[in-house]
Write a protein that holds these residues in place. Structure first.
Motif, PDB file in Angstrom:
ATOM      1  N   LEU A 228     -36.440 -42.068   3.295  1.00 39.51           N
ATOM      2  CA  LEU A 228     -37.801 -42.303   3.784  1.00 39.51           C
ATOM      3  C   LEU A 228     -37.775 -43.259   4.974  1.00 39.51           C
ATOM      4  N   GLY A 229     -36.846 -44.223   4.936  1.00 38.14           N
ATOM      5  CA  GLY A 229     -36.701 -45.133   6.064  1.00 38.14           C
ATOM      6  C   GLY A 229     -36.250 -44.416   7.329  1.00 38.14           C
ATOM      7  N   VAL A 230     -35.292 -43.508   7.176  1.00 37.74           N
ATOM      8  CA  VAL A 230     -34.822 -42.717   8.323  1.00 37.74           C
ATOM      9  C   VAL A 230     -35.959 -41.874   8.888  1.00 37.74           C
ATOM     10  N   ALA A 231     -36.698 -41.201   8.007  1.00 41.05           N
ATOM     11  CA  ALA A 231     -37.820 -40.360   8.445  1.00 41.05           C
ATOM     12  C   ALA A 231     -38.871 -41.198   9.164  1.00 41.05           C
ATOM     13  N   ALA A 232     -39.142 -42.398   8.643  1.00 40.89           N
ATOM     14  CA  ALA A 232     -40.124 -43.281   9.279  1.00 40.89           C
ATOM     15  C   ALA A 232     -39.651 -43.731  10.654  1.00 40.89           C
ATOM     16  N   SER A 258     -21.817 -44.041  -0.536  1.00 38.05           N
ATOM     17  CA  SER A 258     -22.970 -43.179  -0.309  1.00 38.05           C
ATOM     18  C   SER A 258     -24.088 -43.924   0.394  1.00 38.05           C
ATOM     19  N   LEU A 259     -24.449 -45.104  -0.130  1.00 35.75           N
ATOM     20  CA  LEU A 259     -25.549 -45.853   0.453  1.00 35.75           C
ATOM     21  C   LEU A 259     -25.217 -46.349   1.855  1.00 35.75           C
ATOM     22  N   LEU A 260     -23.982 -46.755   2.078  1.00 38.51           N
ATOM     23  CA  LEU A 260     -23.601 -47.228   3.409  1.00 38.51           C
ATOM     24  C   LEU A 260     -23.695 -46.104   4.437  1.00 38.51           C
ATOM     25  N   LEU A 261     -23.390 -44.893   3.999  1.00 38.60           N
ATOM     26  CA  LEU A 261     -23.467 -43.745   4.897  1.00 38.60           C
ATOM     27  C   LEU A 261     -24.900 -43.533   5.376  1.00 38.60           C
ATOM     28  N   VAL A 262     -25.850 -43.565   4.426  1.00 36.48           N
ATOM     29  CA  VAL A 262     -27.259 -43.349   4.783  1.00 36.48           C
ATOM     30  C   VAL A 262     -27.817 -44.571   5.510  1.00 36.48           C
ATOM     31  N   ALA A 263     -27.386 -45.778   5.088  1.00 33.94           N
ATOM     32  CA  ALA A 263     -27.831 -46.991   5.772  1.00 33.94           C
ATOM     33  C   ALA A 263     -27.385 -46.979   7.236  1.00 33.94           C
ATOM     34  N   ASP A 267     -29.645 -47.352  10.533  1.00 32.25           N
ATOM     35  CA  ASP A 267     -29.331 -48.345  11.565  1.00 32.25           C
ATOM     36  C   ASP A 267     -29.252 -47.689  12.938  1.00 32.25           C
ATOM     37  N   LYS A 268     -28.607 -46.526  13.013  1.00 32.64           N
ATOM     38  CA  LYS A 268     -28.481 -45.831  14.293  1.00 32.64           C
ATOM     39  C   LYS A 268     -29.838 -45.375  14.821  1.00 32.64           C
ATOM     40  N   GLU A 269     -30.694 -44.895  13.901  1.00 27.65           N
ATOM     41  CA  GLU A 269     -32.037 -44.462  14.313  1.00 27.65           C
ATOM     42  C   GLU A 269     -32.827 -45.644  14.873  1.00 27.65           C
TER      43      GLU A 269
END
Length: 281
Positions: A228-232, A258-263, A267-269
């Motif tokens: 949801l953070g990435v989408a936002a 797993s979480l570091l991958l999505v985090a 961060d990149k977004e």
């Protein structure tokens, strides 16, 4: 350790403390390996081998969650050898699934696809195949192959629909319909389909929360919040992006790779859309 005890450990995996699980699986492995040194029938020997295989699989997952990559690889390899020796296709398939997961979180896309195919060759009847298709969809999304993403998701959903609903859906080595939202969430986020990813993420959070508000699958819920953070972030809502990302990384029970991958995606977004202001003397 009995077969029932091993099942209880696998059912505790979604929420239990990783250090506690690691200690319990190691104790179980010490017990069954000592048992294998004693005299027994061929049937008893195979049953103990199978128990050992499941414990090595679980240990590989827990070790990887704790950042112990080398140890996790050794446990996975041991499970694969035991699957071969015992003629147990499902254990072999889960060992390949774990290899696919390792490759996925390390951005080794071709290795991941090879592991997926090896897993399908080892077993074509159990729910492990559903997760293999989900991994393939995520790898395809990272490679930008929209067609392969949708083909993999369709194949995984079709396999899942043919399986009976499990009595213990929380079991780590059993895939149930509720987990499918999680897999689709990952694939659509990686594909850039933010609307679908967010819809699945909200569903994951709802499913992962018990009637009393307790999170029964905290790792999945944390990854859903990061999604949801990435989408936002992609829609320009920086406050929501940060608001979703921060508590997700504070979860007590988490699969660190797993979480570091999505985090890292989040961060990149944020950095691409809101670069830090340069400081002038």
């Amino acid at each position: 350790m009995t077969e029932e005890g091993i099942d209880q450990l696998a059912r505790a995996y979604p929420y239990a403390n990783a250090d506690h699980l690691h200690e319990r699986t190691r104790s179980g492995l010490n017990y069954v390996t000592k048992q294998l040194e004693g005299r027994m029938t061929l049937r008893q020997h195979r049953e103990l081998l199978v128990d050992t295989g499941w414990l090595f699989l679980l240990n590989a997952c827990v070790q990887y969650d704790r950042g112990q990559r080398e140890a996790a690889n050794l446990s996975k390899a041991a499970a694969l050898r035991i699957g071969d020796e015992a003629g147990h296709g499902e254990i072999k398939a889960w060992a390949w699934e774990i290899e696919a997961w390792f490759a996925l979180t390390q951005s080794r896309w071709q290795d991941m696809l090879i592991a997926v195919e090896a897993g399908h060759m080892a077993d074509r009847t159990h729910s492990v195949g559903v997760q293999l298709y989900a991994h393939k969809a995520c790898a395809a999304a990272r490679m930008g192959d929209d067609r392969l993403v949708r083909e993999s998701l369709d194949a995984g959903r079709a396999r899942l629909d043919r399986l009976p609903r499990p009595d213990h859906p929380e079991h780590h080595f059993i895939i149930d319909p509720d987990k499918w939202d999680f897999y689709e969430m990952d694939a659509y986020r990686l594909l850039g389909d933010d609307e679908r990813a967010a819809a699945h993420a909200r569903s994951v959070i709802r499913i992962s929360t018990g009637p009393d508000g307790t999170e029964i699958s905290p790792t999945r819920a944390a990854e859903a919040r990061l999604t949801l953070g990435v989408a936002a972030a992609r829609t320009g809502n920086i406050e929501e992006a940060i608001g979703m990302g921060s508590p997700a990384l504070d979860a007590d029970r988490k699969s660190l790779p797993s979480l570091l991958l999505v985090a890292d995606e989040l961060d990149k977004e944020l950095r691409s859309r809101y670069p830090p202001r340069s400081r002038h003397p």
